[in-house]
Enzyme design. Structure first.
Site, PDB file in Angstrom:
ATOM      1  CB  ALA A  65      -0.874  -0.030   1.248  1.00  0.00           C
ATOM      2  N   GLY A 110       0.667  -4.949   0.854  1.00  0.00           N
ATOM      3  CA  GLY A 110      -0.551  -4.985   0.028  1.00  0.00           C
ATOM      4  C   GLY A 110      -0.329  -5.688  -1.305  1.00  0.00           C
ATOM      5  CD  GLU A 113      -2.477  -7.357   2.904  1.00  0.00           C
ATOM      6  OE1 GLU A 113      -1.990  -6.240   2.621  1.00  0.00           O
ATOM      7  OE2 GLU A 113      -3.232  -7.548   3.866  1.00  0.00           O
ATOM      8  CD  GLU A 133       1.744  -5.529   5.779  1.00  0.00           C
ATOM      9  OE1 GLU A 133       2.493  -6.481   6.089  1.00  0.00           O
ATOM     10  OE2 GLU A 133       1.057  -5.539   4.746  1.00  0.00           O
TER      11      GLU A 133
HETATM   12  N1  DAK Z   1       4.607   3.135  -0.756  1.00  0.00           N
HETATM   13  C1  DAK Z   1       5.001   4.309  -1.328  1.00  0.00           C
HETATM   14  N2  DAK Z   1       6.160   4.442  -2.010  1.00  0.00           N
HETATM   15  C2  DAK Z   1       6.951   3.358  -2.114  1.00  0.00           C
HETATM   16  C3  DAK Z   1       6.615   2.111  -1.528  1.00  0.00           C
HETATM   17  C4  DAK Z   1       5.367   2.024  -0.829  1.00  0.00           C
HETATM   18  N3  DAK Z   1       4.920   0.875  -0.289  1.00  0.00           N
HETATM   19  N4  DAK Z   1       7.619   1.244  -1.783  1.00  0.00           N
HETATM   20  C5  DAK Z   1       8.545   1.919  -2.501  1.00  0.00           C
HETATM   21  N5  DAK Z   1       8.156   3.191  -2.698  1.00  0.00           N
HETATM   22  C6  DAK Z   1       8.863   4.244  -3.408  1.00  0.00           C
HETATM   23  C7  DAK Z   1      10.066   4.718  -2.614  1.00  0.00           C
HETATM   24  O1  DAK Z   1       9.680   5.652  -1.640  1.00  0.00           O
HETATM   25  C8  DAK Z   1      10.916   5.319  -3.722  1.00  0.00           C
HETATM   26  O2  DAK Z   1      10.400   6.601  -4.033  1.00  0.00           O
HETATM   27  P1  DAK Z   1      11.411   7.850  -4.329  1.00  0.00           P
HETATM   28  O3  DAK Z   1      12.227   7.988  -3.082  1.00  0.00           O
HETATM   29  O4  DAK Z   1      12.227   7.413  -5.511  1.00  0.00           O
HETATM   30  O5  DAK Z   1      10.477   8.997  -4.604  1.00  0.00           O
HETATM   31  C9  DAK Z   1      10.642   4.409  -4.912  1.00  0.00           C
HETATM   32  O6  DAK Z   1       9.404   3.723  -4.612  1.00  0.00           O
HETATM   33  C10 DAK Z   1      11.718   3.360  -5.110  1.00  0.00           C
HETATM   34  O7  DAK Z   1      11.913   2.702  -3.882  1.00  0.00           O
HETATM   35  P2  DAK Z   1      13.366   2.444  -3.242  1.00  0.00           P
HETATM   36  O8  DAK Z   1      14.301   3.538  -3.636  1.00  0.00           O
HETATM   37  O9  DAK Z   1      13.162   2.165  -1.795  1.00  0.00           O
HETATM   38  O10 DAK Z   1      13.796   1.122  -4.038  1.00  0.00           O
HETATM   39  P3  DAK Z   1      14.793  -0.016  -3.545  1.00  0.00           P
HETATM   40  O11 DAK Z   1      14.983  -0.888  -4.715  1.00  0.00           O
HETATM   41  O12 DAK Z   1      15.981   0.571  -2.863  1.00  0.00           O
HETATM   42  O13 DAK Z   1      13.970  -0.821  -2.417  1.00  0.00           O
HETATM   43  C11 DAK Z   1      12.006  -1.948  -1.526  1.00  0.00           C
HETATM   44  C12 DAK Z   1      12.844  -1.570  -2.786  1.00  0.00           C
HETATM   45  C13 DAK Z   1      10.728  -2.623  -2.017  1.00  0.00           C
HETATM   46  C14 DAK Z   1      12.826  -2.955  -0.691  1.00  0.00           C
HETATM   47  C15 DAK Z   1      11.745  -0.674  -0.698  1.00  0.00           C
HETATM   48  O14 DAK Z   1      11.181   0.324  -1.579  1.00  0.00           O
HETATM   49  C16 DAK Z   1      10.748  -0.900   0.401  1.00  0.00           C
HETATM   50  O15 DAK Z   1      11.094  -1.432   1.458  1.00  0.00           O
HETATM   51  N6  DAK Z   1       9.484  -0.439   0.181  1.00  0.00           N
HETATM   52  C17 DAK Z   1       8.453  -0.530   1.180  1.00  0.00           C
HETATM   53  C18 DAK Z   1       7.937  -1.942   1.241  1.00  0.00           C
HETATM   54  C19 DAK Z   1       6.889  -2.061   2.294  1.00  0.00           C
HETATM   55  O16 DAK Z   1       7.103  -1.825   3.477  1.00  0.00           O
HETATM   56  N7  DAK Z   1       5.719  -2.460   1.840  1.00  0.00           N
HETATM   57  C20 DAK Z   1       4.587  -2.613   2.709  1.00  0.00           C
HETATM   58  C21 DAK Z   1       3.860  -1.337   2.684  1.00  0.00           C
HETATM   59  S1  DAK Z   1       2.679  -1.319   3.965  1.00  0.00           S
HETATM   60  C22 DAK Z   1      -4.004  -1.429   6.489  1.00  0.00           C
HETATM   61  C23 DAK Z   1      -4.252  -1.487   5.152  1.00  0.00           C
HETATM   62  C24 DAK Z   1      -3.256  -1.892   4.328  1.00  0.00           C
HETATM   63  C25 DAK Z   1      -2.024  -2.185   4.843  1.00  0.00           C
HETATM   64  C26 DAK Z   1      -1.808  -2.123   6.193  1.00  0.00           C
HETATM   65  C27 DAK Z   1      -2.792  -1.751   7.010  1.00  0.00           C
HETATM   66  N8  DAK Z   1      -5.073  -0.979   7.402  1.00  0.00           N
HETATM   67  C28 DAK Z   1      -5.620   0.250   7.022  1.00  0.00           C
HETATM   68  C29 DAK Z   1      -5.118  -1.536   8.681  1.00  0.00           C
HETATM   69  C30 DAK Z   1      -0.969  -2.500   3.967  1.00  0.00           C
HETATM   70  C31 DAK Z   1       0.236  -1.990   4.274  1.00  0.00           C
HETATM   71  C32 DAK Z   1       1.330  -2.086   3.370  1.00  0.00           C
HETATM   72  O17 DAK Z   1       1.277  -2.642   2.298  1.00  0.00           O
END
Ligand code: DAK
Length: 256
Positions: A65, A110, A113, A133
């Site tokens: 997400a 997400g 998911e 998360e």
């Molecule tokens: N959201 C927004 N931007 C994202 C992103 C994300 N999930 N993942 C990556 N990006 C963006 C980065 O900020 C970066 O943007 P700029 O800085 O270039 O503007 C760009 O994509 C490239 O990312 P990186 O520079 O970080 O790329 P790397 O290859 O170095 O790293 C990575 C790739 C996938 C390991 C890293 O980007 C990363 O760790 N991303 C976050 C992954 C993550 O934590 N995903 C889970 C997100 S939380 C809920 C509803 C839904 C959810 C939870 C609760 N309720 C309401 C209860 C769901 C939650 C999630 O999915």
């Protein structure tokens, strides 16, 4: 509707949706959910599409997400965000036609998911899976807590969610999270082969089979068997089923 995030192609009874926001690794934002629901509205009205394929552009399937949208949420916004995502993914899971996730890269949060709401998951060996998360002080909010346990078992779901571990495609395969791993350049070919095999079955048995398996999982065994008997019986009203049985007897391929 003008699509800015989704690229949609339909041919040979197969729809392919590419999630295309590569600068943010295809993170799911509100615009994605609006476009995707609009696409599902259209898809549900068509009867010429037999299989849906979902993939991502660039090095990511979906990296979760959109964290930047969530940063300022309060409880109310968090509830609405989760509810909208769950409703969308449930809708996807309940589509009559089978859905294949072609996982080209990161399937995190997400994104994992979304893949789990599909019926099949075929992944490139570059793909990475996980529910990170916990690293954000959250839990999965798009039914990941529910689907992961159903697909991989209680211990694996607890391990993946509570540790925020990242899995390689081979580890995801061993856990039963995905069905197949391919070389990156073979991913779409493998996925389209699978999609064509299913799309070329002209009978109602494909949607009926999908619905029966999914409904059975949500109930007890005896009720599941009863759902199966009813579904099995209805197929004898179908011209294509009669043709399938007749073709076997006549030692030829069915003419759906
Ligand atoms: N959201 C927004 N931007 C994202 C992103 C994300 N999930 N993942 C990556 N990006 C963006 C980065 O900020 C970066 O943007 P700029 O800085 O270039 O503007 C760009 O994509 C490239 O990312 P990186 O520079 O970080 O790329 P790397 O290859 O170095 O790293 C990575 C790739 C996938 C390991 C890293 O980007 C990363 O760790 N991303 C976050 C992954 C993550 O934590 N995903 C889970 C997100 S939380 C809920 C509803 C839904 C959810 C939870 C609760 N309720 C309401 C209860 C769901 C939650 C999630 O999915």
């Amino acid at each position: 509707m003008d699509y800015n995030i989704l690229k949609i192609g339909i041919s040979n009874r197969i729809a392919v949706v590419v999630i295309s926001r590569p600068a943010a690794l295809n993170a799911l934002n509100s615009d994605f959910f609006s476009e995707f629901n609009h696409f599902l509205d259209d898809l549900e009205l068509r009867n010429d599409v037999k299989v849906l394929v979902i993939t991502g552009e660039g090095k990511s399937f979906v990296a979760g997400a959109d964290i930047s949208e969530m940063a300022d949420f309060g409880e109310k916004e968090g509830f609405a965000f989760s509810e909208k995502g769950q409703r969308t993914f449930n809708r996807l899971e309940q589509l009559q036609i089978p859905v294949i996730a072609a996982i080209n890269g990161y399937a995190l949060g997400g994104g994992c998911e979304l893949a789990m709401a599909c019926d099949f998951r075929i992944a490139s060996n570059l793909a990475k899976f996980g529910q990170p998360e916990m690293n954000l002080g959250l839990i999965p909010g798009y039914a990941g807590t529910q689907r992961l346990a159903r697909l991989t078992g209680l211990g694996n779901a607890l391990y993946l969610i509570l540790t925020a571990a990242t899995l390689s495609a081979d580890e995801a395969l061993r856990m039963g999270l995905i069905q197949k791993v391919t070389d990156p350049e073979m991913l779409m070919e493998e996925v389209m082969k699978l999609a064509s095999k299913i799309a070329n079955n002209g009978s109602r048995a494909v949607p009926v089979g999908k619905k029966t398996i999914r409904q059975g999982l949500e109930t007890d065994f005896a009720r599941g068997c009863s759902i199966e008997t009813d579904a099995f019986a209805t197929l004898f009203n179908d011209r294509a089923t009669k043709e399938g049985l007749k073709a076997f007897m006549e030692k030829r391929k069915p003419d759906w």
